[in-house]
Design a protein around this motif. Structure first.
Motif, short mmCIF file in Angstrom:
data_model
loop_
_atom_site.label_atom_id
_atom_site.label_comp_id
_atom_site.label_asym_id
_atom_site.label_seq_id
_atom_site.Cartn_x
_atom_site.Cartn_y
_atom_site.Cartn_z
N ALA A 10 4.60 1.48 15.30
CA ALA A 10 4.38 1.12 13.89
C ALA A 10 5.63 0.49 13.28
O ALA A 10 5.53 -0.49 12.53
N ILE A 11 6.79 1.03 13.61
CA ILE A 11 8.06 0.49 13.10
C ILE A 11 8.24 -0.96 13.56
O ILE A 11 8.54 -1.85 12.76
N LEU A 12 8.06 -1.19 14.86
CA LEU A 12 8.25 -2.54 15.40
C LEU A 12 7.24 -3.52 14.83
O LEU A 12 7.58 -4.68 14.53
N GLU A 13 6.00 -3.07 14.66
CA GLU A 13 4.96 -3.94 14.10
C GLU A 13 5.29 -4.34 12.67
O GLU A 13 5.11 -5.50 12.29
N VAL A 14 5.77 -3.39 11.88
CA VAL A 14 6.12 -3.70 10.48
C VAL A 14 7.32 -4.64 10.42
O VAL A 14 7.33 -5.59 9.62
N PHE A 15 8.29 -4.42 11.27
CA PHE A 15 9.46 -5.32 11.33
C PHE A 15 9.02 -6.76 11.54
O PHE A 15 9.45 -7.68 10.82
N TYR A 16 8.15 -6.97 12.53
CA TYR A 16 7.75 -8.33 12.86
C TYR A 16 6.74 -8.89 11.86
O TYR A 16 6.78 -10.08 11.53
N ALA A 17 5.87 -8.04 11.36
CA ALA A 17 4.83 -8.51 10.43
C ALA A 17 5.40 -8.89 9.07
O ALA A 17 4.88 -9.78 8.41
N CYS A 18 6.47 -8.19 8.65
CA CYS A 18 6.95 -8.34 7.28
C CYS A 18 8.36 -8.93 7.17
O CYS A 18 8.77 -9.33 6.06
N GLY A 19 9.12 -8.96 8.25
CA GLY A 19 10.45 -9.54 8.21
C GLY A 19 11.40 -8.81 7.27
O GLY A 19 12.28 -9.42 6.66
N THR A 20 11.26 -7.50 7.19
CA THR A 20 12.11 -6.73 6.26
C THR A 20 13.53 -6.58 6.79
O THR A 20 13.78 -6.67 8.00
N ARG A 21 14.45 -6.34 5.88
CA ARG A 21 15.79 -5.91 6.27
C ARG A 21 15.68 -4.46 6.73
O ARG A 21 14.76 -3.74 6.32
N ILE A 22 16.64 -4.00 7.53
CA ILE A 22 16.60 -2.62 8.02
C ILE A 22 16.67 -1.63 6.85
O ILE A 22 15.97 -0.61 6.84
N SER A 23 17.48 -1.93 5.84
CA SER A 23 17.61 -1.03 4.69
C SER A 23 16.29 -0.93 3.92
O SER A 23 15.96 0.12 3.37
N GLU A 24 15.55 -2.04 3.90
CA GLU A 24 14.25 -2.03 3.21
C GLU A 24 13.25 -1.20 3.98
O GLU A 24 12.48 -0.42 3.39
N LEU A 25 13.24 -1.34 5.30
CA LEU A 25 12.26 -0.62 6.11
C LEU A 25 12.46 0.89 6.04
O LEU A 25 11.50 1.63 5.86
N ILE A 26 13.71 1.35 6.14
CA ILE A 26 13.92 2.80 6.17
C ILE A 26 13.64 3.44 4.80
O ILE A 26 13.44 4.65 4.72
N ASN A 27 13.60 2.62 3.74
CA ASN A 27 13.36 3.18 2.41
C ASN A 27 11.92 3.02 1.92
O ASN A 27 11.61 3.38 0.78
N ILE A 28 11.03 2.48 2.78
CA ILE A 28 9.62 2.39 2.38
C ILE A 28 9.06 3.79 2.23
O ILE A 28 9.24 4.65 3.09
N LYS A 29 8.36 4.01 1.11
CA LYS A 29 7.71 5.29 0.87
C LYS A 29 6.19 5.12 0.94
O LYS A 29 5.68 4.00 0.92
N LEU A 30 5.48 6.23 1.01
CA LEU A 30 4.03 6.17 1.15
C LEU A 30 3.38 5.44 -0.02
O LEU A 30 2.39 4.72 0.16
N ASN A 31 3.96 5.60 -1.22
CA ASN A 31 3.37 4.93 -2.38
C ASN A 31 3.76 3.45 -2.48
O ASN A 31 3.43 2.77 -3.44
N ASP A 32 4.49 2.95 -1.44
CA ASP A 32 4.79 1.52 -1.36
C ASP A 32 3.79 0.78 -0.48
O ASP A 32 3.90 -0.43 -0.30
N LEU A 33 2.85 1.52 0.06
CA LEU A 33 1.83 0.92 0.93
C LEU A 33 0.58 0.58 0.12
O LEU A 33 0.03 1.43 -0.57
N PHE A 34 0.17 -0.67 0.21
CA PHE A 34 -1.08 -1.12 -0.42
C PHE A 34 -1.89 -1.81 0.67
O PHE A 34 -2.12 -3.02 0.63
N LEU A 35 -2.28 -1.01 1.66
CA LEU A 35 -2.86 -1.57 2.87
C LEU A 35 -4.23 -2.20 2.64
O LEU A 35 -4.58 -3.17 3.32
N SER A 36 -4.99 -1.69 1.68
CA SER A 36 -6.29 -2.31 1.39
C SER A 36 -6.12 -3.69 0.79
O SER A 36 -6.97 -4.57 0.94
#
Length: 296
Positions: free
Chosen positions: A135-161
């Motif tokens: 899941a980590i690798l998929e999000v990295f490639y899908a979203c192009g986030t910085r490492i600091s952004e990825l480690i700070n994603i919280k559950l309420n930052d997900l809008f998967l629908s």
């Protein structure tokens, strides 16, 4: 002079909402400069001359400071003197007479699609940790986030629908990034099967990705994951979390994405930062031409 420095740093924090790390970097750079000026016998900001600033940068160069660090020092000093001049603390701005250090822009190393897919195929998704890493690798490639952004994603930052995630970039600037169907699938699998086994009540603090202690990842923890699977995939290039970000941007532009859209997704404040990927694209175009043109 230190009073003006404290005032300037407070302004950066309040008006520009810069992170603590960024402000500490400014403080370190400017403190080094003010110490140098004091040792030169100057105790008034109005008495600082352009040649003294030039001497400071010569000292940095002689000490072996690289181009990127020298440019950062210049940016710190430029902002400070601009603030002093704008507020009437000095009558003229001495740094305006200094040429900024030139940086030779090196193109970032990127992975091709085959190499990316090879890395993404490595984690054992039947395993709790493997599924998380997938899941980590998929999000990295899908979203192009910085490492600091990825480690700070919280559950309420997900809008998967809605197929987007929210991240907080430099200066705590919020942005929404599209997330593709493959990454959504693996994040949802991770949330159902893996994260509940890793979570440790209050310790997890609602963070999306958790280490084996049930807490937020460190930057090094993520770096080790990326490096491990790159080696396992037999990739000989130097692969780190930012490589995924570079690859994300390059593959979008190679596919015909608008530069402004890529700038927005990457969270670059200046489009000139994003334009480095057009140089990579030009190299790619040359290779295609050479390979497929009858007279290539």
């Amino acid at each position: 002079m230190n009073i003006f420095l404290k005032e300037y740093l407070a302004t950066l924090k309040i008006e520009k909402n810069l992170s603590e790390n960024t402000i500490n970097s400014y403080k370190s750079d400017l403190t080094s400069f003010l110490n140098f000026i004091s040792q030169s016998g100057v105790d008034d900001l109005s008495d600082i001359k352009a040649d003294q600033i030039a001497s400071f940068f010569k000292l940095l160069k002689d000490a072996g400071l690289n181009e990127t660090s020298a440019a950062r020092y210049f940016s710190s000093l430029k902002g400070f003197f601009k603030y002093l001049f704008r507020n009437g603390y000095i009558k003229s701005n001495p740094i305006e007479r200094i040429q900024p250090p030139k940086i030779s822009r090196k193109l970032p190393e990127v992975l091709n699609v085959r190499e990316i897919n090879s890395i993404l195929d490595q984690p054992d998704v039947k395993d709790t940790i493997g599924l998380r890493d997938k899941a980590i690798l998929e999000v990295f490639y899908a979203c192009g986030t910085r490492i600091s952004e990825l480690i700070n994603i919280k559950l309420n930052d997900l809008f998967l629908s809605e197929e987007v995630i929210r991240v907080f970039g430099k200066g705590s600037k919020e942005r929404l990034i599209p997330i593709g169907s493959s990454a959504i699938k693996w994040v949802e699998e991770y949330l159902q099967k893996s994260r509940p086994l890793l979570a440790k009540n209050y310790k997890s603090e609602n963070y999306l990705f958790l280490n084996q202690r049930g807490t937020k990842f460190s930057r090094m923890g993520i770096w080790k994951i990326v490096n491990h699977y790159a080696r396992q995939a037999g990739i000989e290039k130097s692969v780190h979390p930012h490589t995924f970000r570079h690859s994300f941007a390059t593959h979008l532009i190679e596919g015909g994405a608008d530069l402004r859209a890529v700038q927005e997704m990457l969270g670059h404040s200046d489009i000139s930062t994003t334009q480095i990927y057009t140089h990579i694209d030009r190299d790619y175009i040359k290779l295609v031409h050479k390979k497929y043109h009858p007279r290539g």
